[in-house]
Design a protein around this motif. Sequence first.
Motif, PDB file in Angstrom:
ATOM      1  N   GLU A  92       0.824  -1.213   0.000  1.00  0.00           N
ATOM      2  CA  GLU A  92       0.000   0.000   0.000  1.00  0.00           C
ATOM      3  C   GLU A  92       0.860   1.266   0.000  1.00  0.00           C
ATOM      4  O   GLU A  92       0.764   2.121   0.885  1.00  0.00           O
ATOM      5  CB  GLU A  92      -0.938  -0.028   1.217  1.00  0.00           C
ATOM      6  CG  GLU A  92      -2.146   0.873   1.092  1.00  0.00           C
ATOM      7  CD  GLU A  92      -3.175   0.416   0.081  1.00  0.00           C
ATOM      8  OE1 GLU A  92      -4.153   1.142  -0.106  1.00  0.00           O
ATOM      9  OE2 GLU A  92      -3.019  -0.671  -0.529  1.00  0.00           O
ATOM     10  N   ASN A 117      -6.593  -4.101  -5.727  1.00  0.00           N
ATOM     11  CA  ASN A 117      -6.982  -4.637  -4.426  1.00  0.00           C
ATOM     12  C   ASN A 117      -6.529  -3.698  -3.308  1.00  0.00           C
ATOM     13  O   ASN A 117      -6.245  -4.122  -2.205  1.00  0.00           O
ATOM     14  CB  ASN A 117      -6.377  -6.037  -4.230  1.00  0.00           C
ATOM     15  CG  ASN A 117      -6.739  -6.632  -2.883  1.00  0.00           C
ATOM     16  OD1 ASN A 117      -7.896  -6.712  -2.516  1.00  0.00           O
ATOM     17  ND2 ASN A 117      -5.729  -7.034  -2.111  1.00  0.00           N
ATOM     18  N   THR A 118      -6.482  -2.422  -3.607  1.00  0.00           N
ATOM     19  CA  THR A 118      -6.065  -1.438  -2.609  1.00  0.00           C
ATOM     20  C   THR A 118      -6.960  -1.479  -1.383  1.00  0.00           C
ATOM     21  O   THR A 118      -8.150  -1.781  -1.469  1.00  0.00           O
ATOM     22  CB  THR A 118      -6.096  -0.018  -3.207  1.00  0.00           C
ATOM     23  OG1 THR A 118      -5.667   0.913  -2.233  1.00  0.00           O
ATOM     24  CG2 THR A 118      -7.495   0.350  -3.681  1.00  0.00           C
ATOM     25  N   SER A 119      -6.368  -1.185  -0.240  1.00  0.00           N
ATOM     26  CA  SER A 119      -7.153  -1.125   0.993  1.00  0.00           C
ATOM     27  C   SER A 119      -7.451   0.304   1.403  1.00  0.00           C
ATOM     28  O   SER A 119      -8.255   0.523   2.313  1.00  0.00           O
ATOM     29  CB  SER A 119      -6.412  -1.843   2.127  1.00  0.00           C
ATOM     30  OG  SER A 119      -5.154  -1.251   2.353  1.00  0.00           O
ATOM     31  N   HIS A 140     -11.756  -4.763  -3.036  1.00  0.00           N
ATOM     32  CA  HIS A 140     -11.028  -4.947  -1.782  1.00  0.00           C
ATOM     33  C   HIS A 140     -11.377  -6.318  -1.223  1.00  0.00           C
ATOM     34  O   HIS A 140     -12.389  -6.501  -0.556  1.00  0.00           O
ATOM     35  CB  HIS A 140     -11.407  -3.830  -0.805  1.00  0.00           C
ATOM     36  CG  HIS A 140     -10.683  -3.917   0.502  1.00  0.00           C
ATOM     37  ND1 HIS A 140     -11.171  -3.352   1.650  1.00  0.00           N
ATOM     38  CD2 HIS A 140      -9.503  -4.507   0.843  1.00  0.00           C
ATOM     39  CE1 HIS A 140     -10.338  -3.597   2.645  1.00  0.00           C
ATOM     40  NE2 HIS A 140      -9.322  -4.296   2.179  1.00  0.00           N
ATOM     41  N   MET A 142     -11.081  -9.464   1.235  1.00  0.00           N
ATOM     42  CA  MET A 142     -10.753  -9.670   2.635  1.00  0.00           C
ATOM     43  C   MET A 142      -9.716 -10.785   2.746  1.00  0.00           C
ATOM     44  O   MET A 142      -9.534 -11.576   1.821  1.00  0.00           O
ATOM     45  CB  MET A 142     -12.002 -10.036   3.443  1.00  0.00           C
ATOM     46  CG  MET A 142     -13.132  -9.003   3.397  1.00  0.00           C
ATOM     47  SD  MET A 142     -12.718  -7.390   4.071  1.00  0.00           S
ATOM     48  CE  MET A 142     -12.591  -6.405   2.559  1.00  0.00           C
ATOM     49  N   ASN A 143      -9.053 -10.861   3.886  1.00  0.00           N
ATOM     50  CA  ASN A 143      -7.980 -11.844   4.077  1.00  0.00           C
ATOM     51  C   ASN A 143      -8.414 -12.931   5.060  1.00  0.00           C
ATOM     52  O   ASN A 143      -8.788 -12.617   6.190  1.00  0.00           O
ATOM     53  CB  ASN A 143      -6.730 -11.145   4.606  1.00  0.00           C
ATOM     54  CG  ASN A 143      -5.548 -12.082   4.769  1.00  0.00           C
ATOM     55  OD1 ASN A 143      -5.425 -13.059   4.040  1.00  0.00           O
ATOM     56  ND2 ASN A 143      -4.683 -11.793   5.715  1.00  0.00           N
ATOM     57  N   ASN A 190     -11.992  -0.079   5.621  1.00  0.00           N
ATOM     58  CA  ASN A 190     -10.785   0.450   6.258  1.00  0.00           C
ATOM     59  C   ASN A 190     -10.944   1.868   6.774  1.00  0.00           C
ATOM     60  O   ASN A 190     -10.188   2.289   7.653  1.00  0.00           O
ATOM     61  CB  ASN A 190      -9.593   0.337   5.308  1.00  0.00           C
ATOM     62  CG  ASN A 190      -8.966  -1.040   5.386  1.00  0.00           C
ATOM     63  OD1 ASN A 190      -8.948  -1.656   6.445  1.00  0.00           O
ATOM     64  ND2 ASN A 190      -8.463  -1.537   4.274  1.00  0.00           N
ATOM     65  N   GLN A 194      -9.426   0.595  10.298  1.00  0.00           N
ATOM     66  CA  GLN A 194      -8.073   1.044  10.636  1.00  0.00           C
ATOM     67  C   GLN A 194      -8.090   2.033  11.803  1.00  0.00           C
ATOM     68  O   GLN A 194      -7.199   2.031  12.646  1.00  0.00           O
ATOM     69  CB  GLN A 194      -7.395   1.661   9.416  1.00  0.00           C
ATOM     70  CG  GLN A 194      -7.225   0.708   8.239  1.00  0.00           C
ATOM     71  CD  GLN A 194      -6.315  -0.474   8.533  1.00  0.00           C
ATOM     72  OE1 GLN A 194      -5.632  -0.525   9.555  1.00  0.00           O
ATOM     73  NE2 GLN A 194      -6.302  -1.454   7.648  1.00  0.00           N
ATOM     74  N   ILE A 235      -3.960  -9.076   9.269  1.00  0.00           N
ATOM     75  CA  ILE A 235      -3.704  -8.159   8.159  1.00  0.00           C
ATOM     76  C   ILE A 235      -2.202  -7.955   7.968  1.00  0.00           C
ATOM     77  O   ILE A 235      -1.700  -7.897   6.840  1.00  0.00           O
ATOM     78  CB  ILE A 235      -4.371  -6.795   8.429  1.00  0.00           C
ATOM     79  CG1 ILE A 235      -5.891  -6.936   8.455  1.00  0.00           C
ATOM     80  CG2 ILE A 235      -3.951  -5.761   7.388  1.00  0.00           C
ATOM     81  CD1 ILE A 235      -6.596  -5.694   8.962  1.00  0.00           C
ATOM     82  N   ASN A 239       1.187  -3.584   7.135  1.00  0.00           N
ATOM     83  CA  ASN A 239       0.131  -3.142   6.226  1.00  0.00           C
ATOM     84  C   ASN A 239      -0.835  -2.183   6.924  1.00  0.00           C
ATOM     85  O   ASN A 239      -1.344  -1.237   6.300  1.00  0.00           O
ATOM     86  CB  ASN A 239      -0.637  -4.349   5.683  1.00  0.00           C
ATOM     87  CG  ASN A 239       0.232  -5.238   4.822  1.00  0.00           C
ATOM     88  OD1 ASN A 239       1.118  -4.761   4.121  1.00  0.00           O
ATOM     89  ND2 ASN A 239      -0.007  -6.539   4.878  1.00  0.00           N
ATOM     90  N   SER A 243      -1.634   1.578   5.632  1.00  0.00           N
ATOM     91  CA  SER A 243      -3.000   2.038   5.369  1.00  0.00           C
ATOM     92  C   SER A 243      -3.344   3.262   6.206  1.00  0.00           C
ATOM     93  O   SER A 243      -3.982   4.209   5.717  1.00  0.00           O
ATOM     94  CB  SER A 243      -4.000   0.913   5.648  1.00  0.00           C
ATOM     95  OG  SER A 243      -3.833  -0.160   4.735  1.00  0.00           O
TER      96      SER A 243
END
Length: 286
Positions: A92, A117-119, A140, A142-143, A190, A194, A235, A239, A243
């Motif tokens: 990112e 796939n930017t967050s 986006h 998810m993980n 996010n 975040q 995450i 990262n 973000s």
Amino acid sequence: MTAITDHRLAVLGAGVMGTAIATLATGQGLSVTLVDVDREILERAETNVRNQLRLARMMGRLPRDGATGELTTTTSIEDVAGATAVIEAVTEHADIKAKVLAEASAAVDPGTLLISNTSAVPIDEQADWIARPEDLVGVHFMNPPYLIRTVEVIRGPRTGAAALAAATELLDVLGQQGVVVGDGPGFVINRILQRMINEAARIVQEGIAAPADVDAVFQGCLGHTTGPLATADLIGLDNVVDSLRVLHERTGDAGYQPCELLLSKVAAGDWGRKTGHGFFEYGGTV
């Protein structure tokens, strides 16, 4: 917009998310070209894809009897030529994303779906970096995406209807459910998550509660499957900090300025699950 027929997918970046997206796609039978500048990272990604495929199928989250798509790895971004869709999943950092997206858009035919796939980086900002802004859509994931089916789909102001339709079609093939949202720093997930992680880390930093207790409150009182700090470890704290910096720079909101505890953990290499240490211990790298 080129119709997606045989679903030849290119994924840019063989880190945690790029590898997981490759797992999802090959597990659904799609051919994938995975691109990274580091051959050693690509070799590790091949092993991780095999392991993740086995886990996802064992859990019933990917078809157990379906064909596995071919995975090809390369250090040359020019090898994305011929792909029906390209998914950018690099770190990112805007300057890195700009370089990768510009090179990828120059390598593929006009009308090829480009997905970021930017967050946190707005899609319209990224549209300035490519030759054909109408081909760009934000997705986006998810993980890990092979376990979490819902994704944010971000339609930027210059995203074309054909690109949005192609992204929806691709997500359907991947078994993902897209929720279309508007553009802006951090989008929905996010913009909220975040800030929550940053405040949770600040609470630990101030000695108000231990990490396990912060997460226990969220799990027990709010019904979260995992709390904010275990989520941050998943995450990757590196990262998370990246973000947060993107959000802080683009909103000017001081609440997104990474707290000292997050910064110190990242500086020490305690990035979460992938290094074995974060807010919690994981018994080695994963």
